[in-house]
Enzyme design. Structure first.
Site, PDB file in Angstrom:
ATOM      1  CG  ASP A 200       4.608   2.818   1.480  1.00  0.00           C
ATOM      2  OD1 ASP A 200       4.646   3.190   0.288  1.00  0.00           O
ATOM      3  OD2 ASP A 200       4.582   1.631   1.804  1.00  0.00           O
TER       4      ASP A 200
ATOM      5  CG  ASP B 206       1.202   0.254   2.346  1.00  0.00           C
ATOM      6  OD1 ASP B 206       0.245  -0.452   1.990  1.00  0.00           O
ATOM      7  OD2 ASP B 206       2.331  -0.205   2.609  1.00  0.00           O
TER       8      ASP B 206
ATOM      9  CE1 TYR C 129       1.639   3.003   5.885  1.00  0.00           C
ATOM     10  CE2 TYR C 129       2.588   1.015   6.828  1.00  0.00           C
ATOM     11  CZ  TYR C 129       2.541   1.962   5.821  1.00  0.00           C
ATOM     12  OH  TYR C 129       3.395   1.866   4.759  1.00  0.00           O
TER      13      TYR C 129
ATOM     14  CG  ASN D  74       1.563  -4.194   2.171  1.00  0.00           C
ATOM     15  OD1 ASN D  74       1.883  -3.159   1.593  1.00  0.00           O
ATOM     16  ND2 ASN D  74       2.148  -4.593   3.284  1.00  0.00           N
ATOM     17  CG  HIS D  75       0.114  -1.495   5.628  1.00  0.00           C
ATOM     18  ND1 HIS D  75       0.172  -2.073   6.886  1.00  0.00           N
ATOM     19  CD2 HIS D  75       1.375  -1.511   5.156  1.00  0.00           C
ATOM     20  CE1 HIS D  75       1.436  -2.390   7.159  1.00  0.00           C
ATOM     21  NE2 HIS D  75       2.189  -2.062   6.130  1.00  0.00           N
TER      22      HIS D  75
ATOM     23  CG  HIS E 215       1.862  -0.836  -2.341  1.00  0.00           C
ATOM     24  ND1 HIS E 215       2.075   0.422  -1.832  1.00  0.00           N
ATOM     25  CD2 HIS E 215       2.235  -1.706  -1.375  1.00  0.00           C
ATOM     26  CE1 HIS E 215       2.543   0.319  -0.601  1.00  0.00           C
ATOM     27  NE2 HIS E 215       2.667  -0.946  -0.298  1.00  0.00           N
TER      28      HIS E 215
ATOM     29  CG  HIS F 249      12.083  -4.186   4.353  1.00  0.00           C
ATOM     30  ND1 HIS F 249      12.368  -4.966   5.449  1.00  0.00           N
ATOM     31  CD2 HIS F 249      10.849  -3.682   4.568  1.00  0.00           C
ATOM     32  CE1 HIS F 249      11.353  -4.933   6.278  1.00  0.00           C
ATOM     33  NE2 HIS F 249      10.409  -4.172   5.775  1.00  0.00           N
ATOM     34  CG  HIS F 250       8.895  -4.940   1.102  1.00  0.00           C
ATOM     35  ND1 HIS F 250       8.122  -5.827   1.800  1.00  0.00           N
ATOM     36  CD2 HIS F 250       8.696  -3.734   1.678  1.00  0.00           C
ATOM     37  CE1 HIS F 250       7.486  -5.166   2.759  1.00  0.00           C
ATOM     38  NE2 HIS F 250       7.824  -3.912   2.704  1.00  0.00           N
TER      39      HIS F 250
ATOM     40  CG  HIS G 224       5.670  -2.885  -0.630  1.00  0.00           C
ATOM     41  ND1 HIS G 224       4.834  -3.063   0.446  1.00  0.00           N
ATOM     42  CD2 HIS G 224       6.165  -4.115  -0.914  1.00  0.00           C
ATOM     43  CE1 HIS G 224       4.818  -4.340   0.784  1.00  0.00           C
ATOM     44  NE2 HIS G 224       5.623  -4.995  -0.011  1.00  0.00           N
TER      45      HIS G 224
ATOM     46  CG  HIS H 199       8.533   1.764   4.689  1.00  0.00           C
ATOM     47  ND1 HIS H 199       8.139   1.165   5.857  1.00  0.00           N
ATOM     48  CD2 HIS H 199       7.481   1.627   3.826  1.00  0.00           C
ATOM     49  CE1 HIS H 199       6.915   0.686   5.711  1.00  0.00           C
ATOM     50  NE2 HIS H 199       6.495   0.951   4.490  1.00  0.00           N
TER      51      HIS H 199
END
Ligand SMILES: *[C@@H]1O[C@H](CO)[C@@H](O)[C@H](O)[C@H]1NC(C)=O
Ligand SMILES: *[C@@H]1O[C@H](CO)[C@@H](O)[C@H](O)[C@H]1NC(C)=O
Ligand SMILES: *[C@@H]1O[C@H](CO)[C@@H](O)[C@H](O)[C@H]1NC(C)=O
Ligand SMILES: *[C@@H]1O[C@H](CO)[C@@H](O)[C@H](O)[C@H]1NC(C)=O
Ligand SMILES: *[C@@H]1O[C@H](CO)[C@@H](O)[C@H](O)[C@H]1NC(C)=O
Ligand SMILES: *[C@@H]1O[C@H](CO)[C@@H](O)[C@H](O)[C@H]1NC(C)=O
Ligand SMILES: [Fe+2]
Length: 473
Positions: free
Chosen positions: A171, A200, A203, A237-238, A322, A331-332, A359, A361
């Site tokens: 990321d 990732d 971005y 995902n990015h 990821h 988060h996530h 994924h 952060h």
């Protein structure tokens, strides 16, 4: 922009569940260490376009965004990629072993793509195979006046006791923090030889219409490292870049054009999942954002893949994906659960040593646990200590512009050994077939400070020792 608000809502549904489990006396809610480290909570700012890290190499049409990855199954091959912005230019690579006078030439495949109103430059990918192991090679690309020279070192021959050091970043993005993460990795005395990148990348999708010029700036930013050591790519995902609203229907289009990987050598049908052997490690890359349910191509590939791993040849079995299967941040939360349901039992059966993900952060390391007893009927949903299970490490803390995530599920679950919301990078130093040393380095400290670390004892070889001990009893 942030596709994660949905999961924050989901988390509120789960909190009462945790309370219920506690009331019933299930040991679900006490755990390891949540670091109290005081960090700079300022949002990471993008490095402006005129920053030094994005500067163009000198000369008309000079090759830029140079990066390399493994080009074959065993590490005797390399894929060298770069972009020429103005015209096709030279597409050959001149390369030679440092101590050799014989120079070789290799040709490239060149691809271009359009994305909304963006037209890519010429993206060159040159696969070179049958290099010597453990050798420094110099390579040169460009047309004489704009020629640029780089080098890389091939890994030692694949074998059980070959020491090798991998770097770990996820990321990353292109903020001032991203630059700090990369700088700390470069200065780390462990001297990572190959980067395991857990997804990732640029971005670019966070800019209007997925401004693909941000893929170019990112390529220039990482060149200072990725032109000299292979980065093993995982898609996040990015990288999806699926935006029907602007006519972009092909998932992973920019990523697949820019980052070639040796998936055919692994008998994979997609660059999004593949494997390589490198030194004493067998690295399996999976795709969190491609179908992985039963009967799908990825499932079918992995069914054949895991039994193929010969731990006498490559003792260390590493999986990259990821989205983490175990994550105790809000988060996530639980985004990796479907993947866990599908594959956790295989990871235990085949004694995977470690699963690295991004994924989220932040940083988190699990105990060796599994949750494979659980089925919908028995309700035994508490992860249990399991010495055949991998350690799950989340290292999505490269420093992108979305910032850190700090909200955690409380209290810390028992499967979570250490968690901390700081940017940083990791290294995985394989010493021999039984021992490897992992350490995580937060950016706020000096690059040499380890905020968390763990000696890994190889699962396969450890269990053989245990079997030997057991048979003497
Ligand atoms: C956060 O940003 C503000 C405003 O730019 C600055 O004054 C402050 O020093 C920053 N905090 C830290 C810990 O760097
Ligand atoms: C990025 O890091 C490098 C190496 O530390 C440094 O030379 C450069 O000035 C930094 N650039 C920015 C924009 O922070
Ligand atoms: C590279 O491609 C050119 C043009 O197709 C061809 O003439 C040349 O023989 C190729 N060189 C190598 C080393 O494959
Ligand atoms: C790929 O499949 C071919 C044909 O079945 C087989 O010979 C080869 O060993 C396989 N390669 C790998 C890396 O599994
Ligand atoms: C596994 O690797 C070892 C060491 O390279 C080799 O001797 C053995 O034949 C391999 N086993 C299989 C089934 O290929
Ligand atoms: C493997 O490496 C570990 C850590 O460096 C060391 O303690 C151990 O003795 C080594 N094993 C062998 C067989 O050399
Ligand atoms: Fe992500």
């Amino acid at each position: 922009m942030d596709s994660t608000w949905g999961c924050a809502r989901f988390f509120h549904l789960l909190l009462p569940l945790c309370l219920i489990l506690m009331i019933n006396g299930v040991e679900f809610c006490y755990g390891g260490i949540t670091s109290t480290y005081l960090r700079d909570k300022n949002l990471s700012l993008d490095m402006p376009l005129h920053s030094d890290v994005f500067s163009l190499p000198a000369g008309y049409n000079a090759p830029q965004q140079v990066h390399i990855t493994q080009g074959d199954r065993e590490g005797k091959g390399v894929i060298i990629s770069w972009v020429t912005p103005d015209e096709l230019g030279s597409s050959t690579v001149l390369y030679w072993a440092e101590d050799s006078k014989v120079k070789n030439i290799a040709n490239s495949t060149v691809v271009t793509y359009k994305y909304y109103d963006y037209n890519s430059g010429y993206i060159h990918h040159c696969t070179i195979e049958n290099l010597e192991y453990d050798t420094k090679y110099i390579y040169e690309i460009g047309d004489g006046s704009n020629a640029r020279r780089f080098w890389f070192i091939t890994p030692p021959k694949v074998g059980p006791d070959v020491p090798y050091t991998f770097g770990l970043i996820g990321d990353l993005g292109q903020t001032f923090d991203s630059n700090k993460t990369l700088t700390h990795y470069e200065l780390n005395p462990a001297k990572g030889q190959t980067m395991l990148f857990v997804g990732d990348l640029s971005y670019a999708d966070c800019y209007p219409n997925h401004d693909n010029t941000r893929w170019d700036t990112w390529g220039r930013f990482i060149e200072r490292n990725a032109a000299y050591q292979p980065w093993i790519w995982t898609a996040g995902n990015h990288e999806i870049d699926f935006v029907p609203e602007i006519g972009e229907y092909e998932p992973f289009k920019p990523y697949k054009h820019r980052y070639f990987v040796p998936y055919r050598a692994a008998n994979s049908t997609s660059p999004l999942w593949y494997s390589v052997k490198r030194a004493s490690a067998y690295i399996i890359v999976m795709s969190s954002y491609s179908a992985y349910g039963k009967y799908t191509p990825q499932y079918k590939w992995l069914t054949n893949e895991l039994p193929k791993v010969n731990r006498s040849e490559t003792p260390w079995l590493i999986v990259l994906m990821h989205a983490p299967m175990y994550n105790s941040y809000a988060h996530h939360y639980m985004e990796g659960e479907t993947m866990r349901v599908m594959y956790e039992s295989w990871f235990v059966e085949y004694k995977v040593d470690v699963v690295f993900s991004g994924h989220v952060h932040a940083y988190e390391r699990s105990e060796r646990i599994s949750n494979i007893r659980y089925n919908v009927v028995n309700g035994e949903c508490t992860p249990m200590s399991d010495q055949s299970a991998p350690v799950y490490i989340t290292i999505g803390d490269g420093g992108n512009q979305e910032g850190l995530v700090t909200e955690m599920t409380e209290p810390q679950p028992s499967y979570s050994a250490y968690r901390e919301a700081s940017f940083g990078h990791g290294t995985f130093e394989i010493k021999n077939k039984t021992h490897a040393y992992f350490s995580w380095h937060r950016n706020q400290d000096d690059y040499a400070v380890e905020a968390d670390s763990l000696w890994f004892h190889n699962r396969y070889w450890k269990s053989s020792e245990q079997l030997a001990v057991a048979s003497y009893r």
